[in-house]
Design a protein around this motif. Structure first.
Motif, PDB file in Angstrom:
ATOM      1  N   HIS A  17       0.680  -1.102   0.070  1.00  0.00           N
ATOM      2  CA  HIS A  17      -0.058   0.146  -0.033  1.00  0.00           C
ATOM      3  C   HIS A  17       1.523   1.699   0.149  1.00  0.00           C
ATOM      4  N   THR A  18       2.096   1.311   0.100  1.00  0.00           N
ATOM      5  CA  THR A  18       2.536   2.014   0.674  1.00  0.00           C
ATOM      6  C   THR A  18       3.645   2.557  -0.619  1.00  0.00           C
ATOM      7  N   LYS A  19       3.258   1.760  -1.312  1.00  0.00           N
ATOM      8  CA  LYS A  19       3.968   1.384  -2.446  1.00  0.00           C
ATOM      9  C   LYS A  19       3.798   1.844  -3.775  1.00  0.00           C
ATOM     10  N   MET A  20       2.057   1.832  -3.614  1.00  0.00           N
ATOM     11  CA  MET A  20       1.258   2.585  -3.824  1.00  0.00           C
ATOM     12  C   MET A  20       0.849   4.191  -3.967  1.00  0.00           C
ATOM     13  N   SER A  21       1.102   4.191  -2.654  1.00  0.00           N
ATOM     14  CA  SER A  21       1.350   5.970  -2.825  1.00  0.00           C
ATOM     15  C   SER A  21       2.072   6.596  -3.606  1.00  0.00           C
ATOM     16  N   ASN A  22       3.875   5.856  -2.880  1.00  0.00           N
ATOM     17  CA  ASN A  22       4.167   5.892  -4.219  1.00  0.00           C
ATOM     18  C   ASN A  22       4.662   6.383  -5.709  1.00  0.00           C
ATOM     19  N   GLN A  23       3.458   5.440  -6.270  1.00  0.00           N
ATOM     20  CA  GLN A  23       3.741   5.049  -7.445  1.00  0.00           C
ATOM     21  C   GLN A  23       2.401   5.931  -7.863  1.00  0.00           C
ATOM     22  N   ILE A  24       1.329   6.506  -6.851  1.00  0.00           N
ATOM     23  CA  ILE A  24       0.299   7.741  -7.320  1.00  0.00           C
ATOM     24  C   ILE A  24       1.400   8.749  -7.570  1.00  0.00           C
ATOM     25  N   ALA A  25       1.687   9.343  -6.625  1.00  0.00           N
ATOM     26  CA  ALA A  25       2.863  10.445  -6.528  1.00  0.00           C
ATOM     27  C   ALA A  25       3.100  10.248  -7.506  1.00  0.00           C
ATOM     28  N   ILE A  26       4.117   9.689  -8.587  1.00  0.00           N
ATOM     29  CA  ILE A  26       4.827   9.105  -9.054  1.00  0.00           C
ATOM     30  C   ILE A  26       4.683  10.016 -10.858  1.00  0.00           C
ATOM     31  N   ALA A  27       2.681   9.339 -10.582  1.00  0.00           N
ATOM     32  CA  ALA A  27       2.724   9.036 -11.732  1.00  0.00           C
ATOM     33  C   ALA A  27       2.169  11.021 -12.574  1.00  0.00           C
ATOM     34  N   ALA A  28       1.538  10.980 -11.239  1.00  0.00           N
ATOM     35  CA  ALA A  28       0.663  12.504 -11.508  1.00  0.00           C
ATOM     36  C   ALA A  28       1.871  13.118 -11.908  1.00  0.00           C
ATOM     37  N   THR A  29       3.217  13.374 -11.223  1.00  0.00           N
ATOM     38  CA  THR A  29       4.331  14.136 -11.310  1.00  0.00           C
ATOM     39  C   THR A  29       5.332  14.245 -13.029  1.00  0.00           C
TER      40      THR A  29
END
Length: 293
Positions: free
Chosen positions: A175-187
């Motif tokens: 779940h923490t990695k998903m939070s990371n990837q969501i931030a990367i996707a938008a950035t």
């Protein structure tokens, strides 16, 4: 390895763009390294340095105190752990299992439950930092699982990473990695749009980076991947098709939690088009292509 650290038999399964460097750090740390990879040739350098080759993931599990995996997709994780002759079936009671693949949080919980039923401890410990972080041993490692298992594995995590955090029970690492990837996707979209705008305005986009890269917009993605976008350097540090896999997992979990993430959904659509256009083997910075670059 410090004199106080116990030398362990450590299995490493998955020797791709990340795993080969991570496994190398385990070997350099003084542990007995056992390896398996679907393509044996990728294990050649490690075996040449003293690693022990096995013909299956199950064979690795049967020989080791700790088993680490970093494979491609959730289906690969499921097969490797839960399949006939796989890790959980073959591992000895007391073995610590660590999946460092970016995978499904729900699957991580299932694996932990199945492992516990056989006297094993299973953790999900995905990483961030890309190929460069894997080579340098500076990865961020996000761990879900029992605290006792985390503490026992911490010396191994420290060989591979710099920022290591126990996030909670099984699935918490994913779940923490998903939070990371969501931030990367938008950035990634924001960086692409910013640099596309600079070019369209007739500016020297690299010169623009020298200004905005030190202000409020500063980020690893802007300063690290922005120059590669402008140079047309799309060599992979992290593959487009793997990132698309991660976004698909995040959207599935978000839908399960009845959470609407429109920026993530847009990023996924653009990356899907990138794959459809034949760019799935390029690095994630290739999203710059979606803006006509």
């Amino acid at each position: 390895m410090n004199a106080t650290d116990e030398r362990k038999k450590v299995g490493f399964i998955g020797l791709g763009i990340m795993g080969r460097s991570m496994a190398g750090h385990i070997l350099e740390g003084g542990h007995e390294l056992h390896v398996y990879n679907r393509t044996r040739a990728k294990a050649g350098k490690l075996v040449g340095r003293g690693a022990i080759w096995h013909d299956s993931a199950g064979d690795v599990a049967a020989a080791c105190d700790v088993v680490i995996t970093i494979v491609g997709y959730p289906k690969d994780v499921e097969e490797t752990y839960l399949g006939a002759g796989g890790i959980i079936e073959r591992a000895r009671a007391g073995t610590i299992l660590i999946d460092m693949t970016t995978s499904s949080p729900t699957l991580a919980v299932t694996i932990a439950e199945k492992a516990a039923g056989k006297g094993l401890s299973a953790m999900d410990a995905p990483v961030s930092g890309g190929e460069g972080g894997a080579r340098a041993g500076t990865l961020s490692i996000m761990v879900g699982g029992e605290e006792g298992a985390f503490n026992a594995a911490l010396p191994l995590f420290r060989l591979m990473g710099e920022t290591i955090a126990h996030q909670g029970g099984p699935g918490a690492g994913q779940h923490t990695k998903m939070s990371n990837q969501i931030a990367i996707a938008a950035t990634m979209l924001a960086v692409s749009e910013s640099l596309s705008y600079a070019r369209a305005a007739g500016l020297d986009a690299k010169h623009v980076l020298s200004s905005i890269g030190t202000g409020a917009a500063s980020s690893f993605l802007l300063n690290g991947l922005g120059p590669k976008m402008l140079d047309g350097d799309y060599a992979p540090g992290f593959y487009v098709h793997h990132f698309l896999k991660d976004m698909s997992i995040a959207i599935t979990e978000a839908e399960r939690m009845k959470l609407d993430l429109p920026a993530l959904a847009l990023a996924k659509r653009l990356y899907e088009k990138l794959v459809a256009d034949g760019y799935g083997e390029e690095g994630t910075q290739a999203i710059f292509r979606a803006y006509g670059n």
